[in-house]
Structure formats: structure tokens, C-alpha cells
Design a protein around this motif. Structure first.
Motif, PDB file in Angstrom:
ATOM      1  N   LEU A   4       9.780  -8.845   5.388  1.00  0.00           N
ATOM      2  CA  LEU A   4       8.829  -7.782   4.740  1.00  0.00           C
ATOM      3  C   LEU A   4       9.684  -6.532   4.757  1.00  0.00           C
ATOM      4  N   THR A   5       9.502  -6.404   3.604  1.00  0.00           N
ATOM      5  CA  THR A   5      10.569  -4.915   3.063  1.00  0.00           C
ATOM      6  C   THR A   5       9.686  -3.763   2.475  1.00  0.00           C
ATOM      7  N   THR A   6       9.735  -2.697   3.199  1.00  0.00           N
ATOM      8  CA  THR A   6       9.075  -1.466   2.819  1.00  0.00           C
ATOM      9  C   THR A   6       9.997  -0.401   2.127  1.00  0.00           C
ATOM     10  N   VAL A   7       9.894   0.111   1.140  1.00  0.00           N
ATOM     11  CA  VAL A   7      11.050   1.164   0.336  1.00  0.00           C
ATOM     12  C   VAL A   7       9.975   2.480   0.244  1.00  0.00           C
ATOM     13  N   LEU A   8      10.720   3.718   0.432  1.00  0.00           N
ATOM     14  CA  LEU A   8      10.189   4.895   0.552  1.00  0.00           C
ATOM     15  C   LEU A   8      11.470   5.698  -0.234  1.00  0.00           C
ATOM     16  N   GLY A  61      10.418  19.424  10.565  1.00  0.00           N
ATOM     17  CA  GLY A  61       8.980  18.761  10.660  1.00  0.00           C
ATOM     18  C   GLY A  61       7.931  18.870   9.807  1.00  0.00           C
ATOM     19  N   ALA A  62       8.072  19.489   8.722  1.00  0.00           N
ATOM     20  CA  ALA A  62       7.127  19.566   7.603  1.00  0.00           C
ATOM     21  C   ALA A  62       6.528  18.442   7.096  1.00  0.00           C
ATOM     22  N   ASP A  63       5.293  18.253   6.770  1.00  0.00           N
ATOM     23  CA  ASP A  63       4.512  16.998   6.532  1.00  0.00           C
ATOM     24  C   ASP A  63       4.619  17.056   5.143  1.00  0.00           C
ATOM     25  N   CYS A  64       5.281  15.761   4.541  1.00  0.00           N
ATOM     26  CA  CYS A  64       5.542  15.599   3.024  1.00  0.00           C
ATOM     27  C   CYS A  64       4.348  14.753   2.423  1.00  0.00           C
ATOM     28  N   TYR A  65       3.398  14.325   3.351  1.00  0.00           N
ATOM     29  CA  TYR A  65       2.341  13.744   3.054  1.00  0.00           C
ATOM     30  C   TYR A  65       2.647  12.578   1.788  1.00  0.00           C
ATOM     31  N   ARG A  66       3.699  11.673   2.399  1.00  0.00           N
ATOM     32  CA  ARG A  66       4.087  10.523   1.530  1.00  0.00           C
ATOM     33  C   ARG A  66       4.295   9.607   2.815  1.00  0.00           C
ATOM     34  N   SER A  67       3.735   8.317   2.495  1.00  0.00           N
ATOM     35  CA  SER A  67       4.157   7.163   3.115  1.00  0.00           C
ATOM     36  C   SER A  67       4.008   5.954   2.365  1.00  0.00           C
ATOM     37  N   LEU A  73       4.629  -2.823   8.006  1.00  0.00           N
ATOM     38  CA  LEU A  73       5.632  -2.245   8.124  1.00  0.00           C
ATOM     39  C   LEU A  73       5.586  -0.886   7.223  1.00  0.00           C
ATOM     40  N   ASP A  74       5.514   0.154   8.042  1.00  0.00           N
ATOM     41  CA  ASP A  74       5.208   1.536   7.479  1.00  0.00           C
ATOM     42  C   ASP A  74       6.250   2.356   7.600  1.00  0.00           C
ATOM     43  N   ILE A  75       6.501   3.151   6.493  1.00  0.00           N
ATOM     44  CA  ILE A  75       7.400   4.498   6.561  1.00  0.00           C
ATOM     45  C   ILE A  75       6.698   5.731   5.862  1.00  0.00           C
ATOM     46  N   PHE A 128       0.918  -1.141  -0.169  1.00  0.00           N
ATOM     47  CA  PHE A 128       0.007   0.018  -0.017  1.00  0.00           C
ATOM     48  C   PHE A 128       0.857   1.125  -0.024  1.00  0.00           C
ATOM     49  N   ALA A 129       0.254   2.484  -0.721  1.00  0.00           N
ATOM     50  CA  ALA A 129       1.099   3.537  -0.694  1.00  0.00           C
ATOM     51  C   ALA A 129       0.389   4.553  -0.696  1.00  0.00           C
TER      52      ALA A 129
END
Length: 652
Positions: free
Chosen positions: A324-328, A303-309, A294-296, A5-6
Motif C-alpha cells: 500500500l503506497t501513499t504519496v504526498l 510546526g506550522a500546520d500546512c493543512y495537507r494530508s 497509510l496516512d501522510i 483519500f486526500a
């Protein structure tokens, strides 16, 4: 099963790699290595387990039983128990300090026998850790990879011999003997002793705070000892506060993560940088919960919110275990990217990593990778590729035997197109890797052979990019008959790798915009009923394309770079960078970091000069022909050092 999920609030994310090299596999290929498990059955194990319904010994029995059930049938595992044969009175100390009993020698695991012996053990005696290490080591081969897994809830009560001294002696006998120690609700003094044992032999130390934690840790440690695997990376401890997060430079790091905590890590990004942050959590067979997440998430300077996970799910972590691998990926400082205000400027960016569970105390290893790609200031290399590598014909030839590694770090290298085969056992996840240079692509499929009367389970394969991003996968049920993945009959394939592939709408093409190690992962799940006893697998691999020039990277700076416009035309030789150059900051074609348009313009005077020289040559040759008609001994003109027809001296 793993799902992705992204949440994206920007343009499609670029996927490429620059910093952080790929090391060779860390293990030697071969059979499973022998392991001797040593279990504490001393009097202190009669204490109640915190939050549990029984004693520490009850928890240990459940953990050993779960671990034994999850082992491959041929796993060479033995078991020794100390403290179960005497009491703990002063008059019994001499006998108690000799009380180390080998329940099962190291051989193909006899699961019923080991479980019966463990269930019959009664916690009552002393804690002769030093003697138990000597006894366990005597059960192992004298050479080759081998391990002892020690479980204890306290320190040695029988020294001498001092356990740490024994560990040092064992290490001197062979660097391939490792002791992995698990401290079950231990105090600081016992933890220091057990950690010394592990560190002295190149092993690992793990805390287990309760029954759930012990169950998970024991399975994981034994599993990895069998498969020559240990999570690797430079130690790092993420913080609970994003403003105090440790700053990472490109490389691989190792932390641990519980189900209910947040961990923060930071990276300094310059103008034009693209960052790739990967987190890999490693779950044991017998994990306390089935669903793992697993969430990034990324935040910008201040601290600006980049609205990306980015988020990945594992829906069979308890039965199957595995990684389990997550990549951002983040390219907010690259000119032309439309990112939220505050997230498009150079500065410190923070990555938050969570397992996103509701409860639990178990901790799992967490591998972290940071890779940073600087801007391209010269040629982009070949145009984007739209076609996938053809797998019309199965690779010919005999099947070459291989032994897959247990992780990305220890993936076994496949040396090119061909057929590779081995046996996979229930609960195993095997890793292989293949190097793709710019201009090369691959296609593969996996055949799981027939095993009569095998238990029903899941099978899976996935292809991962050099930044650990999963490109494509397929999964189905295995019931003992021959299965081929992908089940569609088509191979899992990439296009030829090209930097400009990242602009494609198709995810498979977009993810193939990197040169480097590509990873093939093959998995056989835990059985629903009984084990298959080993399933033969064959991996057929096709490779296409020749090595070509890649992108010409510039240098990351604090200034906004003048980024060239991507071209869909094939670059000329003067615009291309030889493959491999441009993989270090500041390198380009001959060190030139000018945009491609500038290079073309700057070459115009040389083109004119070359035309003039060719005209001069034509005149000289004409004169020579006329003179040759008049003389039998023609003169060699200037510029023909070897005589006519042997090459022009190309001096400006």
C-alpha cells in the motif's frame, strides 16, 4: 482493494521528479526460488503465549498453517522441525542435539502433509540451531536463489557447531543462499545470535512479539523469499516527536511501522523546491486485519500546520496482502503557490506517517522515498498534452515470457511495445516497469486467461508514476473465465509525458508530468474457496511518441527564483534542453539558467549579424557570376573553404 483519500488546502499539487535515480531490478527473473522452513519445537515452546489462549507452539502451528495455505500451489517449499523427538533432560541431550527431522523435502508444496506434520509435533526437546541450518541447506539446490526461513524462540542449546559460524560457512558456499531468522519472543542474547545468522548470509532478522506478529512475519518472509524480494533502503528510524525527526536527503529509506504509532521524518526544502514523499507499507498474506490505512501529513518550519494530508486504504490486506503506497507532494516554496502562512517559506518540513489502526503489535516494513525537484529556470519543454495514447489495435507478435518482480524495487523491465506473458498465482502482486522519456506515453491492458474450476477471487491492475503515485487502476472478480482489465474494454493509458501536464484538471494527464520509470502492477487475490493453481496473464503494451526536450531545471537555492511563465507554445530549439540534461542541479541548456524570454532577447544581435552576412554572401555570389562569364578560372571567395555550394563558414 485500494482506495485513495486526500485532504488538500491549496492549489493542485504538482507531480514531477528530480532527485533519486531508478535502479535496475534487484532480482533475476525466473521461477519461484526454493525455500526451506525450519521450525522450533523445543521445550521452551510450551510456554504460554502472551495475550494468547495457548502455548507458543500453538501460535507457531497456526502461523505455519496460515503461511502454508497462502502459498502458490507450485511453490518449492520444504519443512524441517527440531526438538520434537526427545525430551529436554540431561540424559537426552546427545540425542536431542541430533534431533532435526526433515518433514517434507523441497518440492511443489504438499500442503496437507506439512500441516499434518506440524500439528502432530510436540514441543519437548533441545534447540540445535546450528545442526538444523546444515540439515536445511542440504535440502536446497547447490546454486541459484534459495532461502532458509528459521523460526526460534531462543538461542542454540547444543553448540558446537555455533550457529553464526555455520551461517558464515553456508554463505561461503554460495552468496545466493540466505537465512531469514524470526525471533519469537526472544531475549537479547537469542536476538543477537539470530541476527548474526541472518546478517552473515545476507538475510533478514525479524522480531515477533506475539502470535499475531508471528503469523504476519512468517507469511511475509516466506512470500518474499519465494519471489526474490526484500524491502530495500537505507535504514532509518522515525521518531515519535516531530521536532527530533531525522532529516532525510533525497533517496530511499527503510523503517518499520506498527498499527498504533506515529513516525516523523524531516526534509530541508529551499525556495522553489517541490518535494515528493512516498511511503510504501508491505503487508503479508494472512495480515492480522483486513482494513489497513497509510496516512501522510506535512507540517512546515516550526510546526506550522500546512493543512495537507494524503491517505490510502487497503480493504483486503488480510486475504490478499501486498503493498500500500501513499504519496504526498509539496510545492509550497514555489513562487505563485498559495499555501498557508508558515508553509510557503524555505526550512525544515516534517512528514508524519501512520497506519491509523486501533490496535495490534505487528510491524510491517515501510519503504520511504524522498525526491526533490528544483525550479525550472529555462524552457518548460513541450506544451501540455491532452490526448491519451491510442490502443485501437492489439500489439501484434508472439507473447514474450517474463517473470514479474515482487515490488517497485524489483520490477521487471518491459523493453518496449509488445506482448508479455507469464503465470500468476493466488495472492501474488507482480510489478513491471517501462521507461518513458519526455514526449512518450503508453497504453496497456491485461488478459487473465481461463482456468476451469478456478476459485473465485479478485483481480486488479494499476499504473503508477515514477514517484509511486497511482495514475489509474481497475479491478473485478475472477471466476475462472477469461477476463480483460480494464473491464470497460478501454486500455489504461497516459498522454505523452510533458512537464506542463501538471496543470491539467484531469488526474491521469496531471500525473503524467514526469519522465522516468512507469510501473504496471498486476494482482491475483487470495481465493474465496480453493486456489486456481496458476492463471496465465498477458500484458499488451503500446508505446507512442519520440523522445523530445524536457524542462530546463535550475538550482535549488535559499533565494526566491525568478520563475518563467509557463507557455503553451512549442519551444524552439534555442529554448529547449536536450532530454536528460536538467536532471542534475545546475544543469540547463548549455548550463544557461536564464528564463526563456531572456534567451530570446539575447539572441537578437546574432540574428541581425546573420542577416548582414547573408547579404554579403549574395553580393559575393553575384560578383562571381559576373566574373565567371569573363574567365574560365573563377576565384573561390573568402568564406567558401570547400568551394561554392559546399557550405558556408558560419563564423561570427
Amino acid at each position: 482493494m485500494i482506495r485513495r483519500f486526500a485532504a488538500v488546502a491549496a492549489l493542485p499539487v504538482l507531480t514531477a521528479v528530480f532527485a533519486f535515480g531508478n535502479a535496475a531490478p534487484a532480482h533475476a527473473e525466473g521461477e519461484l526460488s526454493p525455500v526451506m522452513v525450519v521450525l522450533d519445537s523445543s521445550g521452551s515452546m510450551t510456554a504460554r503465549d502472551v495475550g494468547g489462549s495457548g502455548t507458543r507452539m500453538d501460535a507457531a502451528k497456526r502461523a505455519v498453517g496460515s503461511m502454508i495455505d497462502s502459498l502458490p500451489a507450485q511453490a518449492p517449499v520444504g519443512l524441517a522441525i527440531y526438538g520434537a523427538g526427545t525430551g529436554s533432560s540431561g540424559s537426552e541431550k546427545a540425542a536431542g542435539c541430533r534431533d532435526v527431522r526433515v518433514v517434507e523435502p523441497v518440492k511443489a508444496v504438499d500442503k496437507p502433509a506439512i500441516k499434518r506434520a506440524v500439528n502432530a509435533a510436540k514441543a519437548s526437546g533441545y534447540t540445535p540451531i546450528g545442526r538444523s541450518l546444515l540439515t536445511a541447506a542440504a535440502q536446497l539446490p547447490k546454486e541459484g536463489q534459495r532461502s532458509i526461513v528459521l523460526v526460534s524462540d531462543g538461542e542454540d542449546t547444543c553448540a558446537p557447531p555455533q550457529p553464526c559460524d555455520v551461517a558464515k560457512q553456508l554463505h561461503q558456499q554460495g552468496v545466493d543462499l540466505h537465512v531469514h531468522a524470526i525471533g519469537f519472543r526472544v531475549d537479547a542474547k537469542a536476538r543477537a545470535q539470530l541476527a548474526c545468522i541472518a546478517q552473515s548470509t545476507g538475510g533478514t532478522y525479524h522480531d515477533a512479539a506475539d502470535a499475531d506478529a508471528l503469523l504476519g512475519v512468517l507469511g511475509r518472509v516466506t512470500d518474499r523469499a519465494l519471489r526474490h524480494y526484500e524491502p530495500t533502503g537505507q535504514p532509518i528510524t522515525g521518531t515519535a516527536d516531530p521536532f527530533t525527526a531525522p532529516t532525510m536527503t533525497p533517496g530511499q529509506y527503510l523503517d518499520t511501522l506498527s498499527p498504533v504509532e506515529e513516525r516523523f521524518y524531516a526534509a530541508d526544502l529551499k525556495a522553489g523546491d517541490t518535494a515528493y514523499f512516498a511511503a510504501t507499507a508491505i503487508f503479508p498474506r494472512g495480515n492480522p486485519r483486513d482494513l489497513e490505512v497509510l496516512d501522510i501529513k506535512i507540517t512546515g518550519p516550526g510546526g506550522a500546520d500546512c493543512y495537507r494530508s494524503e491517505r490510502e486504504l487497503h480493504t483486503r490486506a488480510k486475504q490478499d496482502g501486498g503493498a500500500l503506497t501513499t504519496v504526498l507532494s509539496w510545492n509550497g516554496t514555489v513562487p505563485g503557490s498559495s499555501k498557508p502562512k508558515g508553509c510557503s517559506v524555505p526550512g525544515k518540513y516534517v512528514f508524519r506517517v501512520t497506519r491509523d489502526a486501533k490496535d495490534g503489535t505487528d510491524r510491517v516494513p515501510l519503504e520511504l522515498q524522498l525526491r526533490i525537484e528544483p525550479p525550472v529556470t529555462g524552457s518548460f519543454g513541450e506544451p501540455a498534452q491532452t490526448g491519451l495514447v491510442d490502443f485501437a489495435q492489439q500489439p501484434a507478435g508472439t507473447v514474450r515470457p517474463v517473470r514479474g518482480g515482487g515490488s517497485f524495487n524489483e520490477a521487471t523491465t518491459l523493453t518496449g511495445a509488445g506482448r508479455y506473458g507469464e503465470t500468476i498465482y493466488n495472492g501474488e502482486e507482480l510489478y513491471y516497469r517501462m521507461k518513458l522519456d519526455w514526449g512518450q506515453g503508453l497504453a496497456y491492458r491485461v488478459t487473465f486467461g481461463a482456468v476451469p474450476d478456478a476459485g473465485t477471487t479478485n483481480i486488479r491492475t494499476g499504473l503508477f508514476s515514477p514517484v509511486r503515485s497511482e495514475i489509474k487502476f481497475d479491478t473485478t472478480a475472477y471466476t475462472g473465465t477469461t477476463n480483460i482489465l480494464p473491464s470497460s474494454g478501454k486500455a489504461i493509458a497516459t498522454p505523452r509525458t510533458a512537464y506542463l501536464n501538471r496543470n491539467a484538471s484531469d488526474a491521469v494527464i496531471r500525473e503524467s508530468s514526469i519522465d522516468g520509470w512507469y510501473y504496471i502492477v498486476v494482482k491475483l487475490g487470495a481465493p474465496f474457496a480453493h486456489e486456481a493453481g496458476g492463471v496465465p496473464v498477458t500484458i499488451d503494451v503500446a508505446v507512442a511518441g519520440d523522445k523530445v526536450a524536457g524542462p530546463a531545471y535550475g538550482t535549488s537555492t535559499g533565494e526566491t527564483p525568478s520563475s518563467p511563465t509557463p507557455s503553451t507554445e512549442t519551444p524552439s530549439a534555442s529554448q529547449s534542453t536536450p532530454s536528460g540534461s536538467g536532471t542534475t542541479a545546475g544543469q540547463g541548456s548549455g548550463g544557461d539558467t536564464k528564463p526563456a524570454a531572456d534567451k530570446t532577447a539575447s539572441s537578437l544581435p546574432w540574428i541581425i549579424l546573420g542577416a548582414v552576412l547573408l547579404l554579403i554572401v549574395a553580393i559575393v555570389v553575384a560578383v562571381l557570376i559576373l566574373r565567371r562569364r569573363k574567365s574560365a578560372m573563377p576565384q573561390t571567395p573568402p568564406g567558401y573553404p570547400n568551394g561554392p555550394g559546399q557550405g558556408w563558414s558560419n563564423r561570427p
